[in-house]
Design a protein around this motif. Structure first.
Motif, PDB file in Angstrom:
ATOM      1  N   LYS A 130     -62.289  -2.855  29.847  1.00 48.81           N
ATOM      2  CA  LYS A 130     -62.584  -1.436  29.615  1.00 48.81           C
ATOM      3  C   LYS A 130     -62.211  -0.928  28.226  1.00 48.81           C
ATOM      4  O   LYS A 130     -62.884  -0.069  27.686  1.00 48.81           O
ATOM      5  CB  LYS A 130     -61.838  -0.569  30.644  1.00 48.81           C
ATOM      6  N   VAL A 131     -61.119  -1.410  27.666  1.00 49.18           N
ATOM      7  CA  VAL A 131     -60.615  -0.846  26.414  1.00 49.18           C
ATOM      8  C   VAL A 131     -61.564  -1.156  25.256  1.00 49.18           C
ATOM      9  O   VAL A 131     -62.141  -2.234  25.183  1.00 49.18           O
ATOM     10  CB  VAL A 131     -59.177  -1.336  26.116  1.00 49.18           C
ATOM     11  N   LYS A 132     -61.754  -0.147  24.383  1.00 46.11           N
ATOM     12  CA  LYS A 132     -62.624  -0.318  23.213  1.00 46.11           C
ATOM     13  C   LYS A 132     -61.749  -0.667  22.026  1.00 46.11           C
ATOM     14  O   LYS A 132     -61.002   0.166  21.520  1.00 46.11           O
ATOM     15  CB  LYS A 132     -63.395   0.972  22.939  1.00 46.11           C
ATOM     16  N   LEU A 133     -61.845  -1.918  21.585  1.00 41.19           N
ATOM     17  CA  LEU A 133     -61.003  -2.384  20.481  1.00 41.19           C
ATOM     18  C   LEU A 133     -61.696  -2.147  19.135  1.00 41.19           C
ATOM     19  O   LEU A 133     -62.863  -2.488  18.966  1.00 41.19           O
ATOM     20  CB  LEU A 133     -60.688  -3.871  20.641  1.00 41.19           C
ATOM     21  N   PRO A 134     -60.967  -1.563  18.160  1.00 40.40           N
ATOM     22  CA  PRO A 134     -61.545  -1.341  16.833  1.00 40.40           C
ATOM     23  C   PRO A 134     -61.387  -2.578  15.957  1.00 40.40           C
ATOM     24  O   PRO A 134     -60.805  -3.585  16.366  1.00 40.40           O
ATOM     25  CB  PRO A 134     -60.690  -0.186  16.295  1.00 40.40           C
ATOM     26  N   GLN A 135     -61.857  -2.490  14.713  1.00 43.24           N
ATOM     27  CA  GLN A 135     -61.720  -3.601  13.760  1.00 43.24           C
ATOM     28  C   GLN A 135     -60.253  -3.836  13.406  1.00 43.24           C
ATOM     29  O   GLN A 135     -59.776  -4.946  13.393  1.00 43.24           O
ATOM     30  CB  GLN A 135     -62.503  -3.293  12.473  1.00 43.24           C
ATOM     31  N   ASP A 136     -59.538  -2.761  13.098  1.00 41.84           N
ATOM     32  CA  ASP A 136     -58.126  -2.843  12.711  1.00 41.84           C
ATOM     33  C   ASP A 136     -57.271  -2.627  13.963  1.00 41.84           C
ATOM     34  O   ASP A 136     -56.968  -1.494  14.327  1.00 41.84           O
ATOM     35  CB  ASP A 136     -57.816  -1.789  11.647  1.00 41.84           C
ATOM     36  N   LEU A 137     -56.885  -3.709  14.621  1.00 45.39           N
ATOM     37  CA  LEU A 137     -56.185  -3.610  15.902  1.00 45.39           C
ATOM     38  C   LEU A 137     -54.816  -2.929  15.801  1.00 45.39           C
ATOM     39  O   LEU A 137     -54.385  -2.282  16.736  1.00 45.39           O
ATOM     40  CB  LEU A 137     -56.008  -5.000  16.521  1.00 45.39           C
ATOM     41  N   LYS A 138     -54.128  -3.099  14.682  1.00 41.97           N
ATOM     42  CA  LYS A 138     -52.769  -2.575  14.583  1.00 41.97           C
ATOM     43  C   LYS A 138     -52.734  -1.068  14.293  1.00 41.97           C
ATOM     44  O   LYS A 138     -51.926  -0.341  14.845  1.00 41.97           O
ATOM     45  CB  LYS A 138     -51.997  -3.325  13.502  1.00 41.97           C
ATOM     46  N   ASN A 139     -53.625  -0.593  13.430  1.00 40.28           N
ATOM     47  CA  ASN A 139     -53.533   0.783  12.954  1.00 40.28           C
ATOM     48  C   ASN A 139     -54.451   1.777  13.648  1.00 40.28           C
ATOM     49  O   ASN A 139     -54.126   2.956  13.729  1.00 40.28           O
ATOM     50  CB  ASN A 139     -53.787   0.832  11.440  1.00 40.28           C
ATOM     51  N   GLU A 140     -55.588   1.338  14.137  1.00 36.85           N
ATOM     52  CA  GLU A 140     -56.528   2.268  14.758  1.00 36.85           C
ATOM     53  C   GLU A 140     -56.269   2.404  16.255  1.00 36.85           C
ATOM     54  O   GLU A 140     -55.670   1.540  16.881  1.00 36.85           O
ATOM     55  CB  GLU A 140     -57.960   1.793  14.520  1.00 36.85           C
ATOM     56  N   CYS A 141     -56.743   3.512  16.823  1.00 37.80           N
ATOM     57  CA  CYS A 141     -56.576   3.761  18.258  1.00 37.80           C
ATOM     58  C   CYS A 141     -57.455   2.823  19.078  1.00 37.80           C
ATOM     59  O   CYS A 141     -58.581   2.535  18.697  1.00 37.80           O
ATOM     60  CB  CYS A 141     -56.948   5.201  18.594  1.00 37.80           C
ATOM     61  N   TRP A 142     -56.904   2.365  20.204  1.00 45.58           N
ATOM     62  CA  TRP A 142     -57.678   1.623  21.191  1.00 45.58           C
ATOM     63  C   TRP A 142     -58.110   2.661  22.219  1.00 45.58           C
ATOM     64  O   TRP A 142     -57.301   3.129  23.017  1.00 45.58           O
ATOM     65  CB  TRP A 142     -56.841   0.556  21.881  1.00 45.58           C
ATOM     66  N   GLU A 143     -59.359   3.045  22.203  1.00 43.76           N
ATOM     67  CA  GLU A 143     -59.847   4.121  23.071  1.00 43.76           C
ATOM     68  C   GLU A 143     -60.041   3.644  24.508  1.00 43.76           C
ATOM     69  O   GLU A 143     -60.642   2.604  24.741  1.00 43.76           O
ATOM     70  CB  GLU A 143     -61.173   4.672  22.543  1.00 43.76           C
ATOM     71  N   TRP A 144     -59.542   4.428  25.448  1.00 47.23           N
ATOM     72  CA  TRP A 144     -59.775   4.167  26.863  1.00 47.23           C
ATOM     73  C   TRP A 144     -60.931   5.045  27.294  1.00 47.23           C
ATOM     74  O   TRP A 144     -60.882   6.260  27.124  1.00 47.23           O
ATOM     75  CB  TRP A 144     -58.526   4.507  27.676  1.00 47.23           C
ATOM     76  N   PRO A 145     -62.005   4.462  27.841  1.00 51.67           N
ATOM     77  CA  PRO A 145     -63.166   5.282  28.201  1.00 51.67           C
ATOM     78  C   PRO A 145     -62.865   6.152  29.419  1.00 51.67           C
ATOM     79  O   PRO A 145     -62.311   5.686  30.409  1.00 51.67           O
ATOM     80  CB  PRO A 145     -64.233   4.239  28.526  1.00 51.67           C
ATOM     81  N   THR A 146     -63.204   7.431  29.312  1.00 48.86           N
ATOM     82  CA  THR A 146     -63.047   8.344  30.447  1.00 48.86           C
ATOM     83  C   THR A 146     -64.301   9.195  30.540  1.00 48.86           C
ATOM     84  O   THR A 146     -64.981   9.427  29.545  1.00 48.86           O
ATOM     85  CB  THR A 146     -61.832   9.283  30.287  1.00 48.86           C
ATOM     86  N   LYS A 147     -64.567   9.675  31.722  1.00 48.31           N
ATOM     87  CA  LYS A 147     -65.687  10.586  31.912  1.00 48.31           C
ATOM     88  C   LYS A 147     -65.264  11.942  31.367  1.00 48.31           C
ATOM     89  O   LYS A 147     -64.115  12.349  31.492  1.00 48.31           O
ATOM     90  CB  LYS A 147     -66.037  10.691  33.391  1.00 48.31           C
ATOM     91  N   GLU A 148     -66.186  12.659  30.786  1.00 54.39           N
ATOM     92  CA  GLU A 148     -65.867  13.957  30.183  1.00 54.39           C
ATOM     93  C   GLU A 148     -65.253  14.909  31.208  1.00 54.39           C
ATOM     94  O   GLU A 148     -64.351  15.650  30.912  1.00 54.39           O
ATOM     95  CB  GLU A 148     -67.123  14.573  29.565  1.00 54.39           C
ATOM     96  N   LYS A 149     -65.742  14.848  32.444  1.00 56.05           N
ATOM     97  CA  LYS A 149     -65.233  15.738  33.485  1.00 56.05           C
ATOM     98  C   LYS A 149     -63.746  15.469  33.756  1.00 56.05           C
ATOM     99  O   LYS A 149     -62.955  16.389  33.887  1.00 56.05           O
ATOM    100  CB  LYS A 149     -66.044  15.543  34.765  1.00 56.05           C
ATOM    101  N   SER A 150     -63.365  14.203  33.845  1.00 60.45           N
ATOM    102  CA  SER A 150     -61.964  13.883  34.114  1.00 60.45           C
ATOM    103  C   SER A 150     -61.122  13.952  32.843  1.00 60.45           C
ATOM    104  O   SER A 150     -59.925  14.087  32.895  1.00 60.45           O
ATOM    105  CB  SER A 150     -61.836  12.489  34.736  1.00 60.45           C
TER     106      SER A 150
END
Length: 192
Positions: free
Chosen positions: A45-65
């Motif tokens: 599920k987790v969206k990993l960016p190019q820079d793993l150490k410095n950028e946020c790892w976004e967790w996908p959520t529905k807009e409603k929740s």
């Protein structure tokens, strides 16, 4: 002396990744097979960016929740039939359990981030004061709304820890007394 026909007892480690010893006939410690499944779900599920150490790892959520009651909510993951916060699961997966009496603070101020480098275990008060809460805003104030400094003889502390400006309090008290027609006697001038 040990019996030469006795075979040495074999041990294995739990396959969930915790590293704890288990019976070789069993692949997991009781309840840890759910953790292995949750780890797989987490990485899927987790969206990993190019820079793993410095950028946020976004967790996908529905807009409603994601926006409930006008507030941003944290990502959730199910582990062993229980709902857990995704950032806490990530911290425990990478760094171990959150120390007792502490909670996780998002240094990046992004509640959907699950990057363990952006999470720090701190006491509740520190977490509140670092954030964008009403408590934090009042704690950072150095002057009252009229511009008087909260310091020295101009500072009055109330029971709950609230800070008040002595000059503004005097002015408000005088205004109230004038509106009610109350006169204060002064030992030098008899009346004010």
């Amino acid at each position: 002396m040990s019996n030469p026909t006795e075979q040495p007892q074999q041990t294995a480690t739990c396959e969930c990744g915790c590293g704890k010893p288990t019976n070789p006939a069993k692949r997991f410690i009781q309840g840890h097979n759910n953790r292995k499944l949750a780890v797989n779900v987490f990485w899927a599920k987790v969206k990993l960016p190019q820079d793993l150490k410095n950028e946020c790892w976004e967790w996908p959520t529905k807009e409603k929740s994601y926006r409930r009651h006008g507030r941003l909510n944290y990502g959730r993951i199910y582990v062993g039939g229980r709902e857990r916060k995704a950032h806490v699961f990530s911290y425990e997966l990478h760094r171990g359990p959150v120390p007792k009496g502490l909670e996780l603070d998002h240094l990046c101020r992004n509640p959907r981030c699950v990057n363990p480098n952006h999470l720090e275990a701190v006491p509740h008060k520190v977490n509140l004061l670092r954030g964008d809460t009403i408590t934090a805003k009042y704690a950072r104030r150095t002057h009252c709304p009229k511009g008087h400094e909260f310091a020295g003889s101009n500072l009055v502390l109330k029971k709950g820890g609230e800070r008040r400006c002595k000059m503004c309090k005097r002015a408000a008290d005088a205004k109230y007394r004038r509106s009610k027609g109350i006169k204060i006697r002064n030992f030098k001038n008899k009346e004010l």
